[in-house]
Design a protein around this motif. Structure first.
Motif, mmCIF file in Angstrom:
data_model
loop_
_atom_site.group_PDB
_atom_site.id
_atom_site.type_symbol
_atom_site.label_atom_id
_atom_site.label_comp_id
_atom_site.label_asym_id
_atom_site.label_seq_id
_atom_site.Cartn_x
_atom_site.Cartn_y
_atom_site.Cartn_z
ATOM 1 N N LYS A 45 0.820 -1.215 0.000
ATOM 2 C CA LYS A 45 0.000 0.000 0.000
ATOM 3 C C LYS A 45 0.856 1.270 0.000
ATOM 4 N N ASN A 46 1.973 1.224 0.742
ATOM 5 C CA ASN A 46 2.844 2.402 0.765
ATOM 6 C C ASN A 46 3.477 2.648 -0.608
ATOM 7 N N LYS A 49 0.836 4.217 -2.751
ATOM 8 C CA LYS A 49 0.677 5.620 -2.375
ATOM 9 C C LYS A 49 1.792 6.472 -2.969
ATOM 10 N N SER A 52 1.467 6.851 -6.739
ATOM 11 C CA SER A 52 0.317 7.664 -7.141
ATOM 12 C C SER A 52 0.623 9.160 -7.052
#
Length: 564
Positions: A45-46, A49, A52
């Protein structure tokens, strides 16, 4: 457990404690920060992030682009530079070899600062030597991609030069003799003997140079401008935005090419480990045309390298560039936050010397116990494996992992955070693998009969260690000490996240002075680092030369007094 066996276990314990506390636990902390949140596994997820965020894709592509272009350029230049020294009769080879090594003694941002004085808005070349030679006026796109490529090319040139030099020396001259007997032309010999003979060296140099550029922070910080790279992103995330988690994510990305390069180098070393004991060194034949062309090429490359260092020296001694070019020492006396440049320089020598002493001692212990020990095989294997991991860790990753690990209040070693000792520990770990391999390789060549004989005579192993192994490994130990000291003097990536106002070292001061717009003081600090490293290395070489001459005279005297 007897005393001898206990001391072996103690050696192993010291090695493992160092590797676990300085390497394994900090890296595990970095991993946990990236893949876990509040104790729960969050996967990638990091990374999602981070990717993105706007501009990230360009940072990744820029890093690969700059690294690839720089590596190809340096490989081409270094190959012909080494070819000139190993395959021609040009004069001044000793001087050319020293010049090729000069960039090893300077932080990578030094070359960027020199380029500013050469190609900046008021640079020597840009202004046509301040209007004296207007026809020489040349505007170079300094801030951005090509400025980084130029600075990084100088930075990685010595490493590629050294690797290719070793590769050229291993090519057997008997192959050339056979080719000449068969009437093979010189051009065909080059493509069928020389290139295949050094191909492993070229491949290894490619991966090493690519990784050095990909993970370097100094040069892009100075001449990168708005051209973002992953190495500068990690600095912006941690220092600029105080976002350590995103910094850790970028750090993980920086590890990837380092790990690939490490694995590739291991595979290449295995395939290229055999050396024919009957191989003959290359015999250079007269060819004036070849020598003239290669002499011009080598002199041109050397002139560029020397020009960078002369420019830095000039920048550090000029009163007010470019308006007042009179000489001064004022930039060596500047004070920042209560500390002068010379005080910071003194602290840097202190950190470098302790890093060299501590690193050399730990490396000797780990090398001996893992290579020549016989007991506790699983522990010895663990020491050997962990000792190679730092080779794949960029300095920025080491520094960031130390922030996350040692700044934790629950860590019993938290007290070293903010002290000189954490800088020393980071230096030792960052540069640990090369000395370990150097000393291990030296000890591997020593006959194991020394230990067998000591056992048969009932002599403890540590007597052999101190009386035989250490003296016979002296050359490798001195080289390792030198490696720790020189690199600790000029490193910035491993310590840039760890210093305080009281523990600032010279390379970090260069970055801070540059950020403050005080480039002259940054140049002065660079001069101090370069001169210290050159004097240190020159002194060691002189001492080694004196020792060899002494041994040679003693041997000649023995022969005269004891003729056969």
């Amino acid at each position: 457990m007897g005393k001898s066996r206990f001391l072996k276990l103690l050696f192993l314990g010291v090695s493992l404690c160092f590797l676990v506390s300085a390497l394994l636990l900090p890296i595990m902390t970095l991993f946990s920060r990236v893949f876990f949140s509040n104790g729960s596994f969050i996967g990638i997820k990091n990374f999602q992030k981070y990717f993105s965020s706007p501009g990230v894709a360009s940072s990744v592509s820029h890093s690969f682009s700059v690294s690839l272009i720089t590596t190809v350029i340096v490989l081409f230049i270094a190959f012909w530079y080494v070819y000139a020294l190993e395959r021609s009769s040009i004069r001044g080879k000793g001087i050319y070899r020293w010049i090729a090594m000069l960039p090893l003694f300077a932080p990578s941002m030094t070359h960027g600062i020199a380029l500013i004085y050469l190609f900046g808005a008021k640079g020597i070349i840009t202004s046509g030597f301040f209007g004296a030679l207007p026809w020489l006026n040349f505007e170079f796109p300094l801030y951005g991609k090509w400025g980084i490529v130029f600075a990084e090319a100088i930075y990685v040139f010595p490493a590629v030069y050294l690797m290719l030099s070793v590769a050229f020396k291993t090519v057997d001259y008997r192959l050339y003799e056979a080719a000449e007997v068969m009437g093979t032309s010189s051009v065909k010999q080059f493509f069928t003997i020389t290139l295949p003979g050094v191909k492993f060296g070229i491949i290894s140099a490619f991966f090493s140079a690519f990784t050095m550029v990909f993970t370097d922070f100094g040069a892009p910080k100075v001449v990168g401008g708005n051209y973002n790279l992953l190495a500068t992103d990690i600095f912006k995330q941690v220092i600029g935005q105080q976002n350590i988690t995103m910094g850790a994510v970028v750090g993980m990305l920086l590890i990837i090419p380092s790990v690939i390069a490490f694995i590739a180098d291991r595979l290449i070393s295995r395939r290229n480990s055999a050396v024919d004991s009957k191989a003959r060194p290359y015999i250079i034949k007269e060819n004036k045309g070849r020598d003239i062309v290669l002499a011009f090429f080598t002199a041109s490359v050397s002139f560029i390298i020397l020009g960078i260092f002369v420019t830095i020296l000039f920048a550090a001694l000029v009163k007010r560039w470019p308006y007042d070019l009179s000489l001064t020492l004022q930039w060596f006396k500047i004070k920042t936050l209560g500390k002068s440049v010379m005080e910071i320089y003194r602290d840097t020598i202190f950190v470098a010397m302790l890093s060299a002493v501590m690193g050399t001692i730990i490396t000797i212990i780990a090398s001996y116990i893992s290579e020549r020990g016989r007991d506790f095989k699983p522990l010895r294997t663990a020491v050997r494996f962990l000792s190679l991991i730092p080779l794949a860790l960029p300095g920025l990753v080491v520094g960031l992992s130390y922030i996350l690990h040692f700044n934790d209040k629950d860590n019993p070693l938290n007290f070293i955070y903010g002290t000189f000792f954490i800088l020393i520990l980071a230096n030792v770990l960052h540069f640990y693998s090369v000395p370990f391999q150097t000393i291990t390789g030296s000890m591997k060549q020593l006959d194991r009969e020394y230990e067998n004989l000591s056992e048969s005579l009932g002599m403890p192993w540590y007597h052999v260690f101190f009386r035989v192994i250490l003296p016979m490994s002296k050359t490798a130990i001195i080289e390792s000490f030198s490696y720790f000291f020189v690199n600790s003097m000029m490193t910035v990536s491993a310590v840039t996240f760890l210093y305080t106002t009281k523990t600032k070292v010279a390379s970090v001061e260069m970055i801070d002075r540059y950020d403050a717009g005080d480039i002259s003081t940054a140049a002065a600090v660079a001069v101090l680092i370069i001169l210290t490293n050159i004097i240190f290395k020159f002194t060691l070489e002189k001492l080694k030369s004196m020792k060899h001459r002494y041994i040679k005279k003693r041997m000649e005297k023995i022969k005269i007094n004891n003729p056969i």
